[in-house]
Structures are given as structure tokens and as C-alpha cells.
Design an enzyme around this catalytic site. Structure first.
Site, short mmCIF file in Angstrom:
data_model
loop_
_atom_site.label_atom_id
_atom_site.label_comp_id
_atom_site.label_asym_id
_atom_site.label_seq_id
_atom_site.Cartn_x
_atom_site.Cartn_y
_atom_site.Cartn_z
N LYS A 1 0.84 -1.20 0.00
CA LYS A 1 0.00 0.00 0.00
C LYS A 1 0.89 1.25 0.00
CE LYS A 1 -3.26 2.61 2.94
NZ LYS A 1 -4.11 2.61 4.15
N ASP B 1 -2.51 10.20 3.78
CA ASP B 1 -3.92 9.84 3.92
C ASP B 1 -4.64 10.86 4.81
OD1 ASP B 1 -6.37 8.63 4.13
OD2 ASP B 1 -5.68 6.93 5.35
N LYS C 1 -10.09 12.95 8.24
CA LYS C 1 -9.63 12.53 9.57
C LYS C 1 -9.56 13.73 10.50
CE LYS C 1 -6.65 8.68 8.07
NZ LYS C 1 -7.30 7.61 8.82
N ASP D 1 1.60 6.18 5.75
CA ASP D 1 0.61 5.27 5.16
C ASP D 1 1.14 4.59 3.89
OD1 ASP D 1 -1.81 4.06 5.59
OD2 ASP D 1 -2.99 5.55 4.48
N ASP E 1 -12.17 7.24 3.63
CA ASP E 1 -10.98 6.98 4.44
C ASP E 1 -10.59 5.49 4.41
OD1 ASP E 1 -8.86 7.55 6.06
OD2 ASP E 1 -10.02 7.77 7.90
N GLU F 1 -9.43 3.84 2.02
CA GLU F 1 -8.87 3.96 0.67
C GLU F 1 -7.83 2.90 0.36
OE1 GLU F 1 -7.67 5.45 3.21
OE2 GLU F 1 -5.54 5.06 2.91
N ARG G 1 -7.75 -0.33 0.85
CA ARG G 1 -8.30 -1.52 0.19
C ARG G 1 -8.67 -1.23 -1.26
NH1 ARG G 1 -12.88 -1.81 4.74
NH2 ARG G 1 -11.16 -0.87 5.88
N1 BES Z 1 -4.32 4.44 6.93
C1 BES Z 1 -5.50 4.20 7.67
C2 BES Z 1 -5.31 3.16 8.77
C3 BES Z 1 -4.57 3.62 10.00
C4 BES Z 1 -5.17 4.49 10.89
C5 BES Z 1 -3.34 3.11 10.29
C6 BES Z 1 -4.50 4.87 12.03
C7 BES Z 1 -2.68 3.48 11.45
C8 BES Z 1 -3.26 4.36 12.32
C9 BES Z 1 -6.62 3.70 6.76
O1 BES Z 1 -6.60 4.20 5.47
C10 BES Z 1 -7.91 4.10 7.38
O2 BES Z 1 -8.14 5.26 7.47
N2 BES Z 1 -8.71 3.13 7.79
C11 BES Z 1 -9.94 3.40 8.43
C12 BES Z 1 -10.96 2.42 7.90
C13 BES Z 1 -12.37 2.74 8.33
C14 BES Z 1 -12.84 4.00 7.67
C15 BES Z 1 -13.25 1.58 7.97
C16 BES Z 1 -9.74 3.23 9.93
O3 BES Z 1 -9.01 2.33 10.35
O4 BES Z 1 -10.28 4.04 10.68
ZN ZN Z 2 -4.82 4.77 4.76
MN MN Z 3 -7.65 6.05 5.33
#
Ligand code: BES
Ligand code: ZN
Ligand code: MN
Length: 505
Positions: free
Chosen positions: A251, A256, A263, A274, A333, A335, A337
Site C-alpha cells: 500500500k 492519507d 480525519k 501510510d 478513508d 482507501e 483496500r
Molecule cells: N491508513 C489508515 C489506517 C490507519 C489508521 C493506520 C491509524 C494506522 C493508524 C486507513 O486508510 C484508514 O483510514 N482506515 C480506516 C478504515 C475505516 C474508515 C473503515 C480506519 O481504520 O479508521
Molecule cells: Zn490509509
Molecule cells: Mn484512510
């Protein structure tokens, strides 16, 4: 920094010229007549030191050794884990300007994995990030001699460890760079720089090619950003052409923000990390370039920013992925996947022996496993076991998580073949279930490294994980393949060995 392997017992170590002589003292230590072990023996007798893990005794201008500084380190049972922990306690000393040359000696014979762990730990303890500092004080340590009883016995693990250091440091460097110093275009340039080394090729696809491939999910994430996306394709060809490759997908979200599902501001800076999945793929290729093992590996990196903008994808938008499956983007968010699913579809063309994606995918994985173990998912037990064991050997741990089909229920959508999010419950698992919809029957594993790829707080920075786990897995696969080739006399010969690149970094 240069590493050297040398035959040394404590008697010989005493006459090594260096700024720091670190002596690992294990539980089975018995004081001999030589001055260094006499010193250790005396300190233990007086209660000033012991072989217990975490014990440290610093000596200055000790008559027992030529080195100006001697540090005795309690190394417990002398296992890889213990040696790593003992060496890491030198961190503040090794990050400083004084120690340019060090020698590490041990009271007991070290195993191969312990030698590799030692090399990793010296590199980790002395690592300093400098790229975006104006008055950078670079790492002072230029040479580390690793003293062992039997050089021949541990030579291959030592070489692997040195190659791995180069890979881990490449991953840490790119992980740590701020997003304006690590755009998708810059990541692609970093990948291209690796292709200068033997057996590595790199192809970079831009927006037009990605559109032609039909990567609608990947493009949807990138459409809100000024920075153009890059789809990076790396090949390492170390085995016969027809030997199936392991395909690694990383990834590469270089920043992000969450997009329109933006966020909160607190700690958002950490979303420069990220792209640590991508950085781990680059790191593995760096290590492969150093060691030149006999196997084939493909690396794929979908790289872009996730930004809010007038052109950005909106919650509820439906896009068509490269696989033909449609996706309702309920949360912009989620993104990671979306960029990964198209890369996984692309990967199928290589008929992978194994397909492994690496992603800072979910905050939920941080809640589940913290910063100790990465989340591991796999649709094959043998692949899961091999990765778990590679993590154990390299001290880059992971933990298998479930993939029951019931976890996919929440991904149902009224307007597309699937949504890109399920509820909050089991968030790391539902993300993995989303990815699984794009791999068909290919042996596949997914590493959620959201908790392990970087550290926050005062020690904020990239860890270089899981380069160690992945490299160990690949080397084990190469060794197994070599055994198979040896069994079959009619098998085609593998590629000619290429002269190893310098291990120095
Ligand atoms: N890059 C983030 C995941 C992340 C968040 C990694 C905080 C480390 C610390 C990912 O893109 C994301 O934002 N995932 C969301 C998914 C949700 C919207 C289903 C998450 O984990 O909040
Ligand atoms: Zn992310
Ligand atoms: Mn995200």
C-alpha cells in the site's frame, strides 16, 4: 556502515582497537584467565554485574582491553531475542558522535539467527534520520566487527543480516520522509534507482496506463489529489524464467487525509507513514539486490495521495474495479483496500506462487494487536505457517487472524457488488475480507502493519517492519526451491550467479 565477521574469543577481543568493545556475557559464562573474562568474573562476584538480560556495566580505560570503552552486556540465554535486546540497550551511545568503530564479542558461541539479530540491532540502535534536517549529524558508526567463535558456521546468516540491514534502512528512510519529500513520483524514482542493481527491473505506469488497465478503484482514490498517481512494478529475477514468482503488493498512500471522510487533525501528520507497506516492498528489493538469492519476486505498488478536493471521490460514489466488480465507496478513508484491490487483480497475471500484500490498513488492527505483532491473514494454512515462522526467526512477529465468511456480511451494498466498509466491529478482519474478494484461488496472505510499521510519541519514526519477516520468508522459499532442483536431475539450471553487490551501505 560496514559490518565485518571475525573469529574472536574474549582473549583475542581484548586486543581489538576500537572506540567501543561490547562484550555479551551469557548465563553459562565461567571466568577464565584472560583479562576480559577476569574483569567480567570479578564484576559478577562483587555484585556489580550479572549475565541477566538488561544488565550493563560500562568501563573506561580498563587495563583489561585496548579499547577505550568496554561495555559488559548481560545477554541472558544468548538467544537471538536476548542478543537483540542487549545490543539495543547501547542505543544512546551508538546514536552519539563518539563511537565510530565498535567490536562486539561474546562469551559463548552465537547461533546464526543470533548473529543476524546482532547485526540488525547494531543498525537499529545507531540509525539516525537526517534527510530533511539542515544541520544533520549523520550516523557516526562506520564499522562494526562481529566477533564469533566459528566464522564458517554463521557466515550465511551474517551475510543475510547485512543485506537485510540495507533493506530495512531503505524502508525506514522512505517511511520517514515527509509526504512532500515522498510523493508517488518520488517513490517511483526510488524504485527505479533499485533497478540499477543486477537482476532488478522496474516499470512505472502513469495515470493513462492505469486508466487503460481499468483500475477504477485505484483511480477513484487518486482523483482528489494534485500529485499524479504511480503504479510501480518491480521484478527481481534470480531463478529460472519459468519458476513462479512470489508477488508482493505494498500500500503506497503517500498521505492519507481520509479524503472527504476527513480525519481529525490530531496526529494526522502520522499519515505520511501510510506508504510503509510500499516502503517494505522497496526494502525487500534492496535486500534482494544485496544478497542476490536464487528466486523470482515481483513487487507492485499502487501509490497516490488521499486528498479532499472538488474533484475528490464522494461517499456513496460507485466505481468499477479492474476485476469488474463494482464498489460503493461509503467511506473515503477506507482507501487502502481500494488501491490494493486493483493491484491484487493485476497480480494474477504473474500466476504467483504466493501473493502477499502489506498495508497500514486499519486502526482496528492497532487496537487488536498493538505495536508488537502485525496482523496476518491467509487463505492457505501452509502460507500462514511459513509467514508466522519467518516472523519468529527474524523477530519480526505476526499473528494469524480469522477469515470466516460471516465477517463479509457487513460489506453488502444496495447499490454495488460491495461496499468498501462494514461496521466498526472487527474492522481489520472486514478489511481483509474485502481484499479476499479480489484474489480468487491464488495462495494469498495479507499483513496489516498499521500497528508495527512506525512508532509514535518521542520515538516517532518508521520501524522498517516487516522487511525482516518478508526477507526471511523469501530466503526460506529459495532454500526449499533449491532443494527441489537438487532432487530433480533433469531440471533446468538456474540463472548464473551474479557477483554480489557490495554489502556496505
Ligand atoms: N491508513 C489508515 C489506517 C490507519 C489508521 C493506520 C491509524 C494506522 C493508524 C486507513 O486508510 C484508514 O483510514 N482506515 C480506516 C478504515 C475505516 C474508515 C473503515 C480506519 O481504520 O479508521
Ligand atoms: Zn490509509
Ligand atoms: Mn484512510
Amino acid at each position: 556502515m560496514n559490518f565485518d565477521l571475525k573469529k574472536l574469543d574474549l582473549d583475542a577481543a581484548a586486543s581489538e582497537k576500537c572506540d567501543l568493545l561490547a562484550v555479551l556475557v551469557t548465563e553459562e559464562f565461567k571466568a577464565g584467565k584472560d583479562p576480559l573474562s577476569a574483569l567480567a568474573g570479578q564484576a559478577i562476584k562483587q555484585g556489580d554485574f550479572s549475565a541477566k538480560l538488561g544488565k550493563v556495566l560500562q568501563c573506561y580505560n580498563a587495563p583489561a582491553a585496548v579499547a577505550r570503552r568496554v561495555v559488559l552486556l548481560g545477554a541472558g540465554d544468548g538467544s537471538a531475542r536476548a542478543v537483540r535486546q542487549a545490543v539495543l540497550s547501547l542505543s544512546s551511545l551508538l546514536k552519539g558522535p563518539q563511537v565510530k568503530r565498535m567490536v562486539v564479542a561474546s562469551s559463548a558461541a552465537l547461533s546464526g539467527p543470533a548473529v543476524s539479530a546482532l547485526v540488525q540491532a547494531v543498525a537499529e540502535a545507531s540509525y539516525v534520520y537526517t534527510t530533511t534536517k539542515s544541520k544533520a549529524e549523520a550516523r557516526a558508526l562506520v564499522r562494526c566487527v562481529v566477533g564469533v567463535f566459528d566464522v564458517i558456521k554463521v557466515r550465511s546468516e551474517f551475510d543475510e543480516g547485512v543485506a537485510l540491514v540495507a533493506g530495512v534502512e531503505f524502508a525506514r528512510e522512505w517511511g520517514n520522509r515527509p509526504a512532500n519529500h515522498a510523493t508517488p513520483t518520488m517513490l517511483a524514482e526510488a524504485a527505479k534507482s533499485l533497478a540499477k542493481q543486477p537482476r532488478i527491473q522496474c516499470k512505472v505506469h502513469g495515470p493513462a496506463e492505469v486508466a487503460k488497465l481499468g483500475m477504477g478503484a485505484f483511480m477513484a482514490v487518486a482523483q482528489g489529489a494534485e500529485q499524479p498517481l504511480r503504479f510501480i512494478e518491480l521484478h527481481y529475477r534470480g531463478a529460472a524464467k519459468d519458476a513462479p514468482a512470489v508477488v508482493l503488493v505494498g500500500k503506497g498512500i503517500t498521505f492519507d487525509t481520509g479524503g472527504i471522510s476527513i480525519k481529525p487533525a490530531g496526529e494526522m501528520d502520522e499519515m505520511k507513514f501510510d506508504m510503509c507497506g510500499a516502503a517494505s516492498v522497496l526494502g525487500v528489493f534492496k535486500a534482494l539486490a544485496e544478497l542476490q538469492p536464487a528466486l523470482n519476486v515481483v513487487g507492485l505498488i499502487p501509490a497516490c495521495e488521499n486528498m479532499p478536493d472538488g474533484r475528490a471521490v464522494k461517499p456513496g460514489d460507485v466505481v468499477t474495479s479492474m476485476s469488474g466488480q463494482t464498489i460503493e465507496i461509503l467511506n473515503t478513508d477506507a482507501e487502502g483496500r481500494l488501491v490494493l484491490c486493483d493491484a491484487l487483480t493485476y497480480a494474477a497475471r504473474f500466476k504467483p506462487a504466493a501473493l502477499i500484500d502489506i498495508a497500514t490498513l486499519t486502526g482496528a488492527c492497532v487496537i487488536a494487536l498493538g505495536g508488537v505483532r502485525s496482523g496476518l491473514y491467509a487463505n492457505r494454512d501452509d502460507l500462514a505457517l511459513a509467514l508466522q515462522q519467518a516472523g519468529d526467526v527474524s523477530l519480526d512477529l505476526c499473528w494469524r487472524m480469522p477469515l470466516d465468511d460471516d465477517y463479509a456480511d457487513g460489506l453488502k451494498s444496495n447499490f454495488a457488488d460491495m461496499g468498501n466498509v462494514a461496521g466498526r466491529a472487527g474492522g481489520s478482519i472486514t478489511a481483509a475480507k474485502f481484499l479476499q474478494k479480489f484474489v480468487g484461488d491464488i495462495p494469498w496472505a495479507h499483513l496489516d502493519i498499521a500497528g508495527t510499521a512506525w512508532k509514535g510519541g518521542a520515538a516517532k519514526g518508521s520501524t522498517g517492519r516487516p522487511v525482516g519477516l518478508l526477507f526471511q520468508y523469501l530466503l526460506t522459499q529459495a532454500a526449499a526451491a533449491a532443494k527441489e532442483v537438487a532432487k530433480k536431475p533433469a531440471a533446468k539450471p538456474r540463472a548464473k550467479p551474479v557477483k554480489r553487490a557490495s554489502a556496505a551501505s
